[in-house]
Design an enzyme around this catalytic site. Structure first.
Site, mmCIF file in Angstrom:
data_model
loop_
_atom_site.group_PDB
_atom_site.id
_atom_site.type_symbol
_atom_site.label_atom_id
_atom_site.label_comp_id
_atom_site.label_asym_id
_atom_site.label_seq_id
_atom_site.Cartn_x
_atom_site.Cartn_y
_atom_site.Cartn_z
ATOM 1 N N LEU A 1 -9.709 4.048 9.448
ATOM 2 C CA LEU A 1 -11.094 4.535 9.445
ATOM 3 C C LEU A 1 -12.085 3.437 9.061
ATOM 4 O O LEU A 1 -13.270 3.711 8.868
ATOM 5 C CB LEU A 1 -11.238 5.727 8.489
ATOM 6 C CG LEU A 1 -10.438 6.971 8.888
ATOM 7 C CD1 LEU A 1 -10.548 8.049 7.823
ATOM 8 C CD2 LEU A 1 -10.905 7.509 10.243
ATOM 9 N N LEU B 1 -15.943 4.489 10.442
ATOM 10 C CA LEU B 1 -15.750 5.377 11.593
ATOM 11 C C LEU B 1 -16.039 6.829 11.248
ATOM 12 O O LEU B 1 -16.407 7.617 12.122
ATOM 13 C CB LEU B 1 -14.334 5.216 12.131
ATOM 14 C CG LEU B 1 -14.050 3.869 12.813
ATOM 15 C CD1 LEU B 1 -12.568 3.717 13.118
ATOM 16 C CD2 LEU B 1 -14.873 3.726 14.086
ATOM 17 N N TYR C 1 0.026 -2.895 -5.214
ATOM 18 C CA TYR C 1 -0.998 -1.887 -5.483
ATOM 19 C C TYR C 1 -0.935 -1.479 -6.960
ATOM 20 O O TYR C 1 0.034 -0.849 -7.397
ATOM 21 C CB TYR C 1 -0.807 -0.647 -4.614
ATOM 22 C CG TYR C 1 -0.871 -0.865 -3.124
ATOM 23 C CD1 TYR C 1 -1.287 -2.081 -2.570
ATOM 24 C CD2 TYR C 1 -0.522 0.146 -2.249
ATOM 25 C CE1 TYR C 1 -1.346 -2.264 -1.201
ATOM 26 C CE2 TYR C 1 -0.577 -0.027 -0.878
ATOM 27 C CZ TYR C 1 -0.984 -1.235 -0.356
ATOM 28 O OH TYR C 1 -1.030 -1.408 1.007
#
Length: 281
Positions: free
Chosen positions: A205, A210, A63
């Site tokens: 999510l 969602l 990351y």
């Protein structure tokens, strides 16, 4: 810190953790690409999440090319280290035994502290799995991490990884899991529960999909909750699942925290399960 009702106990870890954590993909940059432009906002968001009881933070050397770990290291300063659970991951290009150890040392330098849990990010393609797992054992032996685990592993590979180990065991698995991606629901999730492992659910999510779902919003109105909070609570209700939604902004962190402190009724949980049972991400 979260109340007793929002803690889950994990035998392999010998401790309890909050029912909701924070993910950091995109924080500190993208795929091996550092970005410092949002550091202040990201640190503020993570610190707020810690204050709200989401004391598990998931990051990785990939990351932002490690900058995400530096952001996490800055965010946890001043907090009781025993109350914070830091997860990081080694990329499979560093899967050889010595490279695993070197990568862990670099992660610890960036974080400014040891890792509670260190995972192999994806199954290694060019290196025997047992070599990688022995590297992870060495990471624990050297005090760089307390526990080890795997990410993006199916049930068969998890068992193969465990068979490689002599001193440690796989304490956790981190896989993609949401209402729209339930591949692990009848396999890895019950296996992890039976074995006392932590199961971290990433992309819970579905990148905001969602959070915009009208059915979940309708259910949420009964509880005074948003669709995102309902989707996260559906996962929280499953043991040993700990969702790790992205903690990229103060607003998202505060909304995510609202998924804790309550539970869907069994009836609503089943209704949501049925609604999404045929849908695919």
């Amino acid at each position: 810190m979260p109340g007793a009702g929002d803690l889950k106990y994990f035998k392999k870890l010998g401790r309890s953790l909050p029912s909701l954590g924070m993910g950091t993909w995109g924080i500190g940059g993208g795929y091996w690409s550092p970005d410092t432009s949002g550091d202040a906002e990201w640190v503020s968001a993570l610190r707020r999440g810690l204050e709200l009881g989401m004391t598990l933070i998931d990051t990785a050397e990939m990351y932002g090319g490690g900058h995400s770990e530096e952001v996490v290291g800055e965010a946890v300063k001043g907090f009781d280290r025993d109350e914070v659970f830091i997860v990081s991951k080694v990329w499979p290009t560093h899967a050889r035994r010595d490279d695993v150890v070197k990568a862990a040392e670099a992660s610890v330098r960036r974080l400014g502290t040891f890792m509670d849990l260190y995972l192999i990010h994806w199954p290694p393609a060019e290196v025997p799995l047992c070599e990688t797992m022995r590297g992870l054992e060495e990471v624990v032996r050297r005090g760089l991490a307390r526990f080890i685990g795997v990410s993006n592993f199916g049930l068969e590979l998890i068992e193969e990884a465990r068979a490689c180990l002599s001193r440690e065991d796989v304490a956790a698995v981190e896989n993609k899991f949401s209402l729209l991606d339930r591949r692990d629901e009848s396999s890895v999730v019950p296996y992890a529960e039976r074995e006392g492992m932590l199961y971290l659910a990433y992309t819970p999510l579905e990148k905001g999909q969602l959070a915009r779902d009208s059915f979940l919003a309708e259910v949420g109105r009964k509880y005074g909750k948003t669709a995102a909070q309902v989707a996260l609570n559906w996962l929280i209700k499953l043991n040993p699942v700990v969702p790790i939604p992205k903690a990229s902004s103060l607003a998202h962190v505060e909304e995510n925290a609202g998924a804790m402190g309550w539970r869907l009724s069994d009836e609503d949980w089943r209704a949501i399960s049925k609604r999404f049972s045929e849908l695919k991400a």
